[in-house]
Design a protein around this motif. Structure first.
Motif, PDB file in Angstrom:
ATOM      1  N   ALA A 288       0.826  -1.203   0.000  1.00 36.79           N
ATOM      2  CA  ALA A 288       0.000   0.000   0.000  1.00 36.79           C
ATOM      3  C   ALA A 288       0.864   1.258   0.000  1.00 36.79           C
ATOM      4  N   ARG A 289       1.920   1.257   0.801  1.00 33.14           N
ATOM      5  CA  ARG A 289       2.791   2.434   0.886  1.00 33.14           C
ATOM      6  C   ARG A 289       3.498   2.686  -0.443  1.00 33.14           C
ATOM      7  N   LYS A 290       4.043   1.631  -1.051  1.00 28.91           N
ATOM      8  CA  LYS A 290       4.792   1.807  -2.302  1.00 28.91           C
ATOM      9  C   LYS A 290       3.875   2.201  -3.454  1.00 28.91           C
ATOM     10  N   ALA A 291       2.693   1.582  -3.543  1.00 25.12           N
ATOM     11  CA  ALA A 291       1.769   1.919  -4.626  1.00 25.12           C
ATOM     12  C   ALA A 291       1.298   3.360  -4.511  1.00 25.12           C
ATOM     13  N   ALA A 292       0.950   3.781  -3.284  1.00 27.02           N
ATOM     14  CA  ALA A 292       0.499   5.159  -3.079  1.00 27.02           C
ATOM     15  C   ALA A 292       1.630   6.154  -3.326  1.00 27.02           C
ATOM     16  N   THR A 293       2.846   5.801  -2.967  1.00 24.29           N
ATOM     17  CA  THR A 293       3.994   6.666  -3.215  1.00 24.29           C
ATOM     18  C   THR A 293       4.231   6.840  -4.712  1.00 24.29           C
ATOM     19  N   ASN A 294       4.026   5.772  -5.491  1.00 25.59           N
ATOM     20  CA  ASN A 294       4.128   5.890  -6.947  1.00 25.59           C
ATOM     21  C   ASN A 294       3.151   6.921  -7.483  1.00 25.59           C
ATOM     22  N   VAL A 295       1.934   6.910  -6.946  1.00 25.37           N
ATOM     23  CA  VAL A 295       0.917   7.885  -7.358  1.00 25.37           C
ATOM     24  C   VAL A 295       1.354   9.297  -6.995  1.00 25.37           C
ATOM     25  N   VAL A 296       1.780   9.486  -5.759  1.00 23.74           N
ATOM     26  CA  VAL A 296       2.184  10.810  -5.286  1.00 23.74           C
ATOM     27  C   VAL A 296       3.344  11.349  -6.119  1.00 23.74           C
ATOM     28  N   ASP A 297       4.282  10.485  -6.458  1.00 23.77           N
ATOM     29  CA  ASP A 297       5.424  10.933  -7.261  1.00 23.77           C
ATOM     30  C   ASP A 297       4.950  11.566  -8.570  1.00 23.77           C
ATOM     31  N   GLY A 301       4.988  15.573  -9.955  1.00 28.79           N
ATOM     32  CA  GLY A 301       5.899  15.853 -11.056  1.00 28.79           C
ATOM     33  C   GLY A 301       7.158  15.032 -11.095  1.00 28.79           C
ATOM     34  N   ARG A 302       7.205  13.948 -10.330  1.00 24.55           N
ATOM     35  CA  ARG A 302       8.384  13.081 -10.324  1.00 24.55           C
ATOM     36  C   ARG A 302       8.081  11.771 -11.059  1.00 24.55           C
ATOM     37  N   VAL A 303       9.139  11.145 -11.540  1.00 22.12           N
ATOM     38  CA  VAL A 303       9.011   9.818 -12.136  1.00 22.12           C
ATOM     39  C   VAL A 303       9.022   8.787 -11.010  1.00 22.12           C
ATOM     40  N   PRO A 304       8.023   7.930 -10.943  1.00 16.92           N
ATOM     41  CA  PRO A 304       7.994   6.940  -9.858  1.00 16.92           C
ATOM     42  C   PRO A 304       9.098   5.909  -9.979  1.00 16.92           C
ATOM     43  N   ALA A 305       9.318   5.185  -8.916  1.00 19.02           N
ATOM     44  CA  ALA A 305      10.449   4.253  -8.851  1.00 19.02           C
ATOM     45  C   ALA A 305      10.334   3.134  -9.869  1.00 19.02           C
TER      46      ALA A 305
END
Length: 322
Positions: A288-297, A301-305
């Motif tokens: 959940a944390r990693k998926a949501a962080t991808n969205v926030v990135d 304006g950032r490229v997700p991991a």
């Protein structure tokens, strides 16, 4: 306010992702069963999805959407090509449940080797000791064939080697300490256990079908903790009934769930679990944390991991702020 549509989840709480999104000023909208994703997508700046299908019509409706993020590894439920054409970044979470899935694959192997299901049913029926027929299988010295050796396959290899299994792999990449099969056919002929660890694509659909099952030892088992359609379940059932192979451990099937009267549900030679190999308290929180962080990135304006469609980053219609 920025809105993130969550199409579906397979766990009891969304507190982790809601907190990550809220910290970025985004509101999470969780779809209810039966709600139209086409309608909900119209106001979405991002889409987070687990198992729900995100086809072209949903993407076309999401005119504000910048990104589609998958809770998990595979993205076969998302029309990635269409998302790319629309300029949407698609992301996934490839590493979060390595230990859980490797443990589950090993559990399936152990359950088959020690005849866990029939023995449990015998005890429930009042049988004990000499009344219970059949011996288990010694695993030491047996050959585990891995089809695909990414992070999960590699983790299973370590576990299997600790139990004395000889591990052979069919993969383009060499893996230290693991023998390499020159072809799938070579692996199937040698392996006592065949465990699948590849993504679902058009080329891997029904990777294990009637011909492949017939090429296996009659004492061999199939283990699938990856994607249900990797195995032709009709061919698998036929092979089990004919005695062409000895058993299967399946955390994933095609379809899901199986019909209530499907023979796999009651066969002693099939260990069946409900697509939960990935699940634990730790893995779900990490997912959940990693998926949501991808969205926030993407929203910031950032490229997700972990970008599934990197070609979109050079697209003139990219919806990621430059």
């Amino acid at each position: 306010m920025t809105r993130v549509l969550v199409t579906d989840v397979a766990w009891p709480t969304t507190d982790v992702e809601r907190s990550v999104l809220a910290a970025a000023g985004a509101e999470m909208v969780l779809a209810s069963p039966g709600e139209s994703l086409v309608e909900l997508a119209r106001d979405a700046d991002a889409i987070l999805t687990c198992f729900a299908k995100v086809p072209a019509e949903v993407l076309d409706a999401a005119t504000r959407c910048r990104t589609v993020a998958r809770y998990g590894v595979g993205v076969d439920n998302i029309d990635v090509d269409h998302a790319t054409r629309l300029g949407m970044v698609v992301s996934n979470v490839p590493v979060y449940c390595v230990d859980e899935v490797a443990d589950s694959a090993l559990l399936g192997i152990l359950a088959l080797a020690r005849r866990l299901l029939p023995l449990t049913r015998d005890v429930a029926a009042g049988r004990w000791g000499r009344d219970v027929p059949g011996a288990g299988t010694r695993l030491r010295g047996k050959v585990l064939g891995l089809v695909g050796v990414g992070t999960i396959g590699s983790a299973l290899a370590v576990r299997a080697q600790a139990l004395g299994l000889d591990v052979v792999a069919f993969d383009r990449r060499p893996v230290p300490g693991v023998r390499r099969a020159a072809s799938l056919e070579e692996l199937l002929a040698e392996a006592d256990v065949v465990s699948l660890h590849v993504p679902l694509t058009e080329s891997t659909r029904h990777l294990i079908g009637a011909a492949e099952l017939a090429a296996m030892k009659p004492t061999a088992w199939v283990v699938n903790t990856a994607r249900g359609p990797l195995v032709d379940n009709a061919a698998l059932l036929d092979a089990l009934e004919r005695g062409e192979i000895a058993g299967a451990a399946l955390d994933v099937t095609d379809p899901e769930p199986l019909p209530a009267d499907h023979p796999f549900r009651t066969r002693d030679d099939v260990v069946l679990t409900p697509h939960t190999a990935f699940s634990s308290d730790g893995s779900l929180a990490e997912l959940a944390r990693k998926a949501a962080t991808n969205v926030v990135d993407v929203l910031e304006g950032r490229v997700p991991a972990t970008v599934v469609n990197p070609a979109v980053l050079d697209s003139p219609v990219l919806r990621l702020p430059r």
